[in-house]
Design a protein around this motif. Structure first.
Motif, mmCIF file in Angstrom:
data_model
loop_
_atom_site.group_PDB
_atom_site.id
_atom_site.type_symbol
_atom_site.label_atom_id
_atom_site.label_comp_id
_atom_site.label_asym_id
_atom_site.label_seq_id
_atom_site.Cartn_x
_atom_site.Cartn_y
_atom_site.Cartn_z
ATOM 1 N N GLU A 290 0.831 -1.209 0.000
ATOM 2 C CA GLU A 290 0.000 0.000 0.000
ATOM 3 C C GLU A 290 0.864 1.257 0.000
ATOM 4 O O GLU A 290 0.542 2.244 -0.668
ATOM 5 N N HIS A 291 1.955 1.237 0.740
ATOM 6 C CA HIS A 291 2.830 2.410 0.796
ATOM 7 C C HIS A 291 3.692 2.540 -0.457
ATOM 8 O O HIS A 291 4.166 3.634 -0.770
ATOM 9 N N THR A 292 3.878 1.434 -1.149
ATOM 10 C CA THR A 292 4.641 1.459 -2.401
ATOM 11 C C THR A 292 3.781 1.935 -3.561
ATOM 12 O O THR A 292 4.243 2.687 -4.435
ATOM 13 N N ASN A 293 2.519 1.529 -3.567
ATOM 14 C CA ASN A 293 1.664 1.739 -4.735
ATOM 15 C C ASN A 293 1.014 3.127 -4.751
ATOM 16 O O ASN A 293 -0.208 3.270 -4.844
ATOM 17 N N VAL A 294 1.848 4.149 -4.650
ATOM 18 C CA VAL A 294 1.424 5.542 -4.812
ATOM 19 C C VAL A 294 2.339 6.186 -5.850
ATOM 20 O O VAL A 294 3.495 5.805 -5.984
ATOM 21 N N CYS A 295 1.814 7.156 -6.570
ATOM 22 C CA CYS A 295 2.469 7.604 -7.803
ATOM 23 C C CYS A 295 3.182 8.952 -7.663
ATOM 24 O O CYS A 295 2.542 9.983 -7.430
ATOM 25 N N PRO A 296 4.509 8.973 -7.875
ATOM 26 C CA PRO A 296 5.257 10.229 -7.831
ATOM 27 C C PRO A 296 5.320 10.959 -9.175
ATOM 28 O O PRO A 296 5.802 12.090 -9.241
ATOM 29 N N LEU A 297 4.846 10.323 -10.245
ATOM 30 C CA LEU A 297 4.998 10.901 -11.578
ATOM 31 C C LEU A 297 4.288 12.254 -11.668
ATOM 32 O O LEU A 297 3.145 12.399 -11.242
ATOM 33 N N GLY A 298 4.988 13.226 -12.235
ATOM 34 C CA GLY A 298 4.463 14.581 -12.329
ATOM 35 C C GLY A 298 5.125 15.530 -11.353
ATOM 36 O O GLY A 298 4.941 16.746 -11.425
ATOM 37 N N ALA A 299 5.910 14.969 -10.435
ATOM 38 C CA ALA A 299 6.642 15.817 -9.492
ATOM 39 C C ALA A 299 7.817 16.503 -10.173
ATOM 40 O O ALA A 299 8.370 17.474 -9.652
ATOM 41 N N ALA A 300 8.206 15.966 -11.342
ATOM 42 C CA ALA A 300 9.346 16.478 -12.111
ATOM 43 C C ALA A 300 10.620 16.422 -11.264
ATOM 44 O O ALA A 300 10.816 15.463 -10.524
ATOM 45 N N LEU B 255 -3.819 5.271 -14.943
ATOM 46 C CA LEU B 255 -3.363 4.426 -16.046
ATOM 47 C C LEU B 255 -2.283 3.441 -15.608
ATOM 48 O O LEU B 255 -2.196 2.330 -16.142
ATOM 49 N N LEU B 256 -1.469 3.838 -14.641
ATOM 50 C CA LEU B 256 -0.373 2.985 -14.186
ATOM 51 C C LEU B 256 -0.775 2.062 -13.035
ATOM 52 O O LEU B 256 0.052 1.299 -12.532
ATOM 53 N N GLY B 257 -2.031 2.122 -12.617
ATOM 54 C CA GLY B 257 -2.514 1.183 -11.607
ATOM 55 C C GLY B 257 -2.177 1.546 -10.180
ATOM 56 O O GLY B 257 -2.285 0.703 -9.282
ATOM 57 N N PHE B 258 -1.786 2.792 -9.942
ATOM 58 C CA PHE B 258 -1.492 3.217 -8.578
ATOM 59 C C PHE B 258 -2.784 3.519 -7.824
ATOM 60 O O PHE B 258 -3.802 3.855 -8.421
ATOM 61 N N ASN B 259 -2.696 3.446 -6.500
ATOM 62 C CA ASN B 259 -3.867 3.728 -5.670
ATOM 63 C C ASN B 259 -4.161 5.220 -5.572
ATOM 64 O O ASN B 259 -5.315 5.629 -5.478
ATOM 65 N N SER B 260 -3.101 6.024 -5.542
ATOM 66 C CA SER B 260 -3.281 7.461 -5.352
ATOM 67 C C SER B 260 -2.027 8.200 -5.787
ATOM 68 O O SER B 260 -0.985 7.594 -6.046
ATOM 69 N N VAL B 261 -2.153 9.523 -5.838
ATOM 70 C CA VAL B 261 -1.015 10.388 -6.161
ATOM 71 C C VAL B 261 -0.188 10.608 -4.896
ATOM 72 O O VAL B 261 -0.735 10.829 -3.812
ATOM 73 N N LEU B 262 1.127 10.535 -5.023
ATOM 74 C CA LEU B 262 2.017 10.945 -3.934
ATOM 75 C C LEU B 262 2.195 12.452 -4.080
ATOM 76 O O LEU B 262 2.965 12.925 -4.905
ATOM 77 N N GLU B 263 1.458 13.217 -3.303
ATOM 78 C CA GLU B 263 1.202 14.614 -3.635
ATOM 79 C C GLU B 263 2.418 15.529 -3.588
ATOM 80 O O GLU B 263 2.776 16.144 -4.583
ATOM 81 N N ASN B 264 3.022 15.681 -2.431
ATOM 82 C CA ASN B 264 4.088 16.672 -2.305
ATOM 83 C C ASN B 264 5.233 16.333 -3.252
ATOM 84 O O ASN B 264 5.843 15.264 -3.160
ATOM 85 N N SER B 265 5.520 17.251 -4.166
ATOM 86 C CA SER B 265 6.478 16.934 -5.226
ATOM 87 C C SER B 265 7.901 16.767 -4.700
ATOM 88 O O SER B 265 8.699 16.032 -5.291
ATOM 89 N N MET B 266 8.233 17.418 -3.592
ATOM 90 C CA MET B 266 9.553 17.219 -2.992
ATOM 91 C C MET B 266 9.644 15.821 -2.377
ATOM 92 O O MET B 266 10.624 15.099 -2.570
ATOM 93 N N ASP B 267 8.618 15.462 -1.638
ATOM 94 C CA ASP B 267 8.557 14.135 -1.022
ATOM 95 C C ASP B 267 8.557 13.045 -2.090
ATOM 96 O O ASP B 267 9.208 12.002 -1.943
ATOM 97 N N ALA B 268 7.843 13.302 -3.182
ATOM 98 C CA ALA B 268 7.653 12.285 -4.219
ATOM 99 C C ALA B 268 8.966 11.812 -4.830
ATOM 100 O O ALA B 268 9.145 10.624 -5.093
ATOM 101 N N VAL B 269 9.893 12.746 -5.071
ATOM 102 C CA VAL B 269 11.132 12.361 -5.759
ATOM 103 C C VAL B 269 12.240 11.940 -4.805
ATOM 104 O O VAL B 269 13.188 11.259 -5.212
ATOM 105 N N SER B 270 12.151 12.324 -3.544
ATOM 106 C CA SER B 270 13.292 12.114 -2.651
ATOM 107 C C SER B 270 13.079 11.024 -1.616
ATOM 108 O O SER B 270 14.023 10.635 -0.931
ATOM 109 N N SER B 271 11.867 10.530 -1.481
ATOM 110 C CA SER B 271 11.591 9.540 -0.435
ATOM 111 C C SER B 271 11.862 8.125 -0.925
ATOM 112 O O SER B 271 11.420 7.738 -2.008
#
Length: 486
Positions: free
Chosen positions: A175-185, A202-218
């Motif tokens: 569940e913690h893996t299946n969130v999407c960072p795409l779009g954070a650039a 489209l990629l089958g994720f449960n939700s967006v990983l919202e904060n763009s800083m968190d998305a690319v660095s976590s």
């Protein structure tokens, strides 16, 4: 710069693992760019046609080694094939930072779904082996010394229960893996009007990983996942250690299937439990991967740092070691042959009925348990070959100054307390080794396993539905008339 220096920055092994995921990410991103009007429909068609033609084996063997990483390689070959005017548009609104983070999550998601399936197969093997042996008596151990009698079924249900918790942990990691960072650039998102929800779906994720800083660095999802692997491998190592010990001449409880033992280059008689030993060792390998990733991620400043590239190989190594270990263990468990005669014989050794004898003294004479414990301990220390009402009376007289036969203890109750089958039957408290209780647990665990299997399958099917939708979108957009390359 010398080749050795250039190779220092490469990540080819991990990139091979991410190949399929990268193509999915590229396709979903291009579909979204077209739908948002960021690129033209004929440009999207050209790019998507190229992406669907790439052959994994040929690309990895002939193209990938020439580039810094997989993501650069795909874009570079795309531009080479259809030109920069069109091919150079695929990367609009994204960075390698969010792209690679998304690819890792997709690849790991698939691995977790597969591992959860294998864990459930192993749970099933343990439960069914237990069901075959509800009447197989054996000694239970503490400190690797005979303690109390139990059954093989009770012991193997303990392993099955530990693996059920491992499944639950893997499910949470999924569940913690299946969130999407795409779009954070790179880390600050993008000024293009992208639709992150679209690519997420489209990629089958449960939700967006919202904060763009968190998305690319976590990479906490990697740490969590390898932590789950480590716990699972700890449980497997305990089972492996039992198999190793129990198959020795000193124990002679089990025979390991022939396909899971090896011989010696010099000693013709040897049947070495190498597979179990390697599972035991690979627990340490997985622990090492966890410590490596923790050390890599420690104190990294926000946002992306190239240090994170070093985490992925450890994730891949831990994933492969864990999944293979579960697969091998299932085969060993299914093929184990039990020496029931020796198991029962050993259950009689080591005064394993001592606790029940103390309990019987409490019940029959209204003596406190601590006093009864001292009396039975005195019997054990004397090391007499047979325990009878007379020897108990002698011990009691030295401890409390009177005979237990005078205050309610009978020879019949003593014999009953010393009987192995009676011992086990009486231990019918919830979770105990009594047959009816073990059978109840077996039925319950089968139901739990079926429920867990359905839960895992539902997640797998949801991902498949979304990826099928992605492929339909790709096919639909590929039908656009081809633009002539300038």
């Amino acid at each position: 710069m010398e080749k050795r220096e250039k190779d220092f920055i490469l990540s080819l092994e991990s990139d091979r693992w991410l190949f399929y995921a990268d193509l999915l990410v590229d396709k979903a991103h291009v579909v979204m760019l077209k739908e948002r009007g960021i690129i033209k429909k004929d440009e999207a068609a050209e790019i998507l046609k190229f992406l669907t033609k790439i052959k994994e084996k040929d690309f990895i063997e002939y193209e990938l080694p020439s580039y810094e990483d997989l993501h650069t390689a795909i874009e570079s070959v795309l531009i080479r094939e259809i030109g920069e005017e069109i091919g150079g548009r695929m990367h609009i609104g994204r960075s390698r930072n969010d792209e690679v983070a998304t690819c890792i999550r997709i690849a790991l998601r698939d691995e977790l779904l597969e591992l959860m399936k294998e864990v459930n197969y192993l749970r099933r093997a343990l439960i069914e082996k237990a069901a075959e042996n509800v009447d197989t008596v054996m000694p239970g151990y503490t400190h690797l010394q005979h303690a109390q009698a139990t059954t093989f079924a009770h012991q193997y249900m303990a392993h099955a229960d530990a693996l059920a918790r491992d499944f639950s942990r893997l499910l949470n990691a999924y569940e913690h893996t299946n969130v999407c960072p795409l779009g954070a650039a790179a880390f600050a998102s993008t000024g293009f009007p992208i639709d992150r929800a679209k690519t997420t779906k489209l990629l089958g994720f449960n939700s967006v990983l919202e904060n763009s800083m968190d998305a690319v660095s976590s990479r906490d999802f990697i740490i969590e996942t390898i932590s789950c692997f480590s716990n699972l491998m700890t449980n497997l190592s305990r089972l492996a250690e039992e198999i190793i010990l129990w198959s020795t001449s000193e124990f002679d409880f089990i025979c390991v299937p022939a396909e899971y033992v090896t011989g010696s280059s010099i000693m013709p008689q040897k049947r070495n439990p190498d597979y179990a030993e390697l599972i035991r060792a690979r627990a340490g390998t997985v622990y090492g991967c966890l410590m490596s990733v923790l050390s890599i991620c420690k104190a990294l400043p926000y946002t992306y740092n190239r240090d994170l590239q070093e985490a992925t190989p450890h994730l891949l190594k831990a994933t492969k070691a864990t999944t293979a270990s579960v697969l091998v263990m299932k085969g060993m468990v299914e093929g184990l042959e039990l020496n029931k005669e020796e198991l029962e014989k050993q259950a009689e050794i080591g005064f394993t009925t001592a606790t029940e004898l103390a309990d019987t003294i409490v019940r029959e004479t209204d003596t406190s348990f601590r006093t009864a414990h001292k009396i039975v301990s005195e019997l054990a220390n004397r090391g007499e070959s047979g325990v009878t009402l007379r020897t108990i009376d002698d011990a009691a007289k030295s401890i409390i100054g009177k005979k237990l036969s005078e205050i309610g203890l009978t020879e019949k109750k003593v014999k009953e307390a010393l009987d192995i089958a009676s011992n086990i039957k009486k231990r019918d408290a919830k979770g105990g080794p009594a047959k009816k209780e073990v059978l109840r647990m077996i039925d319950r665990r089968r139901a739990d396993l079926d429920k867990d299997g359905r839960s895992r399958q539902a997640k797998e099917e949801r991902v498949k539905r979304n990826l099928d939708e992605l492929e339909r979108e790709v096919k639909k957009k590929k039908r656009i008339i081809k633009v002539t390359k300038k």
